[in-house]
Design a protein around this motif. Structure first.
Motif, mmCIF file in Angstrom:
data_model
loop_
_atom_site.group_PDB
_atom_site.id
_atom_site.type_symbol
_atom_site.label_atom_id
_atom_site.label_comp_id
_atom_site.label_asym_id
_atom_site.label_seq_id
_atom_site.Cartn_x
_atom_site.Cartn_y
_atom_site.Cartn_z
ATOM 1 N N ILE A 76 0.847 -1.194 0.000
ATOM 2 C CA ILE A 76 0.000 0.000 0.000
ATOM 3 C C ILE A 76 0.885 1.247 0.000
ATOM 4 N N SER A 77 0.600 2.167 -0.938
ATOM 5 C CA SER A 77 1.439 3.373 -1.051
ATOM 6 C C SER A 77 0.793 4.588 -0.395
ATOM 7 N N ALA A 78 -0.542 4.597 -0.308
ATOM 8 C CA ALA A 78 -1.246 5.749 0.259
ATOM 9 C C ALA A 78 -2.631 5.301 0.721
ATOM 10 N N VAL A 79 -3.215 6.098 1.608
ATOM 11 C CA VAL A 79 -4.549 5.807 2.144
ATOM 12 C C VAL A 79 -5.443 7.025 1.933
ATOM 13 N N VAL A 80 -6.668 6.766 1.450
ATOM 14 C CA VAL A 80 -7.708 7.793 1.440
ATOM 15 C C VAL A 80 -8.736 7.361 2.481
ATOM 16 N N HIS A 81 -8.882 8.176 3.512
ATOM 17 C CA HIS A 81 -9.620 7.768 4.716
ATOM 18 C C HIS A 81 -11.014 8.390 4.746
ATOM 19 N N PHE A 82 -12.004 7.599 4.266
ATOM 20 C CA PHE A 82 -13.405 8.016 4.294
ATOM 21 C C PHE A 82 -14.169 7.456 5.492
ATOM 22 N N ALA A 83 -13.729 6.315 6.023
ATOM 23 C CA ALA A 83 -14.538 5.564 6.988
ATOM 24 C C ALA A 83 -14.887 6.437 8.187
ATOM 25 N N GLY A 84 -16.176 6.578 8.439
ATOM 26 C CA GLY A 84 -16.608 7.377 9.579
ATOM 27 C C GLY A 84 -18.122 7.474 9.614
ATOM 28 N N LEU A 85 -18.653 7.647 10.803
ATOM 29 C CA LEU A 85 -20.083 7.901 10.956
ATOM 30 C C LEU A 85 -20.311 9.386 10.718
ATOM 31 N N LYS A 86 -21.487 9.748 10.127
ATOM 32 C CA LYS A 86 -21.591 11.132 9.670
ATOM 33 C C LYS A 86 -22.956 11.781 9.861
ATOM 34 N N ALA A 87 -23.812 11.227 10.690
ATOM 35 C CA ALA A 87 -25.133 11.851 10.905
ATOM 36 C C ALA A 87 -25.079 12.776 12.118
ATOM 37 N N VAL A 88 -25.288 14.061 11.872
ATOM 38 C CA VAL A 88 -25.161 15.058 12.943
ATOM 39 C C VAL A 88 -26.122 14.760 14.086
ATOM 40 N N GLY A 89 -27.400 14.535 13.762
ATOM 41 C CA GLY A 89 -28.405 14.288 14.806
ATOM 42 C C GLY A 89 -28.067 13.059 15.634
ATOM 43 N N GLU A 90 -27.701 11.988 14.948
ATOM 44 C CA GLU A 90 -27.351 10.747 15.644
ATOM 45 C C GLU A 90 -26.142 10.958 16.554
ATOM 46 N N SER A 91 -25.207 11.799 16.110
ATOM 47 C CA SER A 91 -23.998 12.016 16.917
ATOM 48 C C SER A 91 -24.317 12.661 18.264
ATOM 49 N N THR A 92 -25.388 13.464 18.304
ATOM 50 C CA THR A 92 -25.752 14.090 19.588
ATOM 51 C C THR A 92 -26.375 13.065 20.535
ATOM 52 N N GLN A 93 -26.940 12.002 19.969
ATOM 53 C CA GLN A 93 -27.530 10.932 20.791
ATOM 54 C C GLN A 93 -26.502 9.876 21.196
ATOM 55 N N LEU A 94 -25.509 9.660 20.321
ATOM 56 C CA LEU A 94 -24.531 8.578 20.526
ATOM 57 C C LEU A 94 -23.102 9.119 20.449
ATOM 58 N N PRO A 95 -22.755 10.087 21.304
ATOM 59 C CA PRO A 95 -21.428 10.705 21.156
ATOM 60 C C PRO A 95 -20.280 9.718 21.316
ATOM 61 N N LEU A 96 -20.374 8.778 22.269
ATOM 62 C CA LEU A 96 -19.265 7.836 22.483
ATOM 63 C C LEU A 96 -19.046 6.964 21.251
ATOM 64 N N HIS A 97 -20.131 6.577 20.618
ATOM 65 C CA HIS A 97 -20.058 5.759 19.410
ATOM 66 C C HIS A 97 -19.296 6.516 18.317
ATOM 67 N N TYR A 98 -19.598 7.812 18.180
ATOM 68 C CA TYR A 98 -18.930 8.637 17.166
ATOM 69 C C TYR A 98 -17.448 8.840 17.476
ATOM 70 N N TYR A 99 -17.135 9.118 18.744
ATOM 71 C CA TYR A 99 -15.723 9.322 19.098
ATOM 72 C C TYR A 99 -14.933 8.023 18.963
ATOM 73 N N ASP A 100 -15.555 6.913 19.319
ATOM 74 C CA ASP A 100 -14.873 5.624 19.210
ATOM 75 C C ASP A 100 -14.611 5.287 17.743
#
Length: 339
Positions: A76-100
């Motif tokens: 592997i020569s380079a990484v493009v890092h997209f992986a992530g949760l991205k729903a703003v509303g859900e993040s306010t309900q599940l902050p630990l899940h988003y930070y983890d």
């Protein structure tokens, strides 16, 4: 042994369009995705469109052993890092899940990259790191803040990556701050396929147009904007994918870290988008005005000149392209990838 570009979250909306762009440009691509908010079908269609194969691995970026196995097996020569949760509303309900997922997952990814001496990274950041910017258009030098855990997670990752480059200057990192991605590949074969109720405007408009939903709720018509509805910088996902290709080429030659806006530099209101979708596609989009959503801001659009200067990149697609391509994808795939 040929070199690969690893796309974390490669089966997602932006990841799949970028995978297609990279395959067409001659790159060898590996997608590493846990399919929590994406479909394997997207990658199969990418292969058909590109006329080339990619490698798809089902894995989670928090799983250090799984990542280590991929880096051990492939050059592997380079990484493009997209992986992530991205729903703003859900993040306010599940902050630990988003930070983890978002923050801890990125730390794990960087640790594995460093172990294998892979130090070229394009990170999928967001205009949310600007919070409620006092000055628009928003330049990369604008102060950063975030108004929800999703935005905080993107901002934390930017700070972590900046600290990493200070400690280890041989890293080459591009922080790509997206504005509002919309549209789909012109084939209508790949596009945005949200789980459940869409969080973003365009898939919601297209689901109303196709009859899946009764009407669009427009949140607030009393903002200090020309028609009272929120103004955003909508960028076609194909332009966005090309921005990643240009960023990969840039980090090949430039160590250090750069934050770069990917946007058009033009703001459209919610009602502008509804009207354009309706008129261009000749389809009704009923809507109602609803109260403002907490955390929403009035106006947000990019100052995009740095991307042109550093990457030689600017958007090519028009508002008409955005609404036509969105509607083609929705019409051909009324249930997304679930046929």
């Amino acid at each position: 042994m040929s070199a690969y570009v690893l796309l974390t979250g490669g089966a997602g909306y932006i990841g799949s369009h970028t995978a297609l762009c990279l395959l067409r440009a001659g790159y060898q691509v590996i997608s590493f995705d846990n399919f929590s908010n994406s479909s394997d079908e997207a990658l199969k269609r990418v292969e058909q469109l590109a006329g080339k194969k990619l490698i798809s691995i089902n894995g989670d970026i928090r799983d250090q052993a799984a990542l280590t196995a991929v880096f051990s097996q492939y050059n592997i020569s380079a990484v493009v890092h997209f992986a992530g949760l991205k729903a703003v509303g859900e993040s306010t309900q599940l902050p630990l899940h988003y930070y983890d997922n978002n923050v801890a997952g990125t730390v794990t990814l960087c640790r594995v990259m460093r172990h294998f001496n892979v130090k070229k990274l394009v990170f999928s950041s967001s205009a949310t790191v600007y919070g409620d910017a006092k000055v628009v258009p928003i330049a990369e030098s604008s102060p950063r803040s975030a108004t929800n855990p999703y935005g905080q997670s993107k901002l934390m990752i930017e700070l972590i990556l900046e600290d990493l480059v200070k400690a280890e200057p041989d890293w080459s990192i591009a922080l790509l701050r997206y504005f509002n991605p919309v549209g789909a590949d012109s084939s209508g074969q790949i596009g945005e396929d949200p789980n459940g109720i869409p969080n973003n405007l365009m898939p919601f408009i297209s689901q109303v147009a196709v009859g899946k939903r009764d009407k669009l709720s427009v949140f607030g018509d009393d903002y200090p904007t020309p028609d009272g509805t929120g103004v955003r910088d909508y960028i076609h996902v194909v332009d966005l994918a090309m921005g990643h290709l240009k960023a990969l080429e840039f980090i090949e030659k430039h160590p250090g870290i750069e934050a770069i806006n990917l946007g058009t530099g033009v703001g459209y209101s919610v009602l502008d988008m509804v009207k354009a979708f309706s008129e261009v596609n000749q389809v009704a989009v009923p809507y109602v005005i609803s109260p403002r959503r907490p955390g929403d801001i009035a106006t947000c659009y990019a100052e995009p000149s740095k991307a042109l200067t550093l990457l030689g990149w600017k958007t090519e697609k028009t508002l008409q392209d955005m609404v036509q391509d969105t509607w083609r994808w929705q019409r051909q795939n009324p249930n997304g990838y679930k046929q």
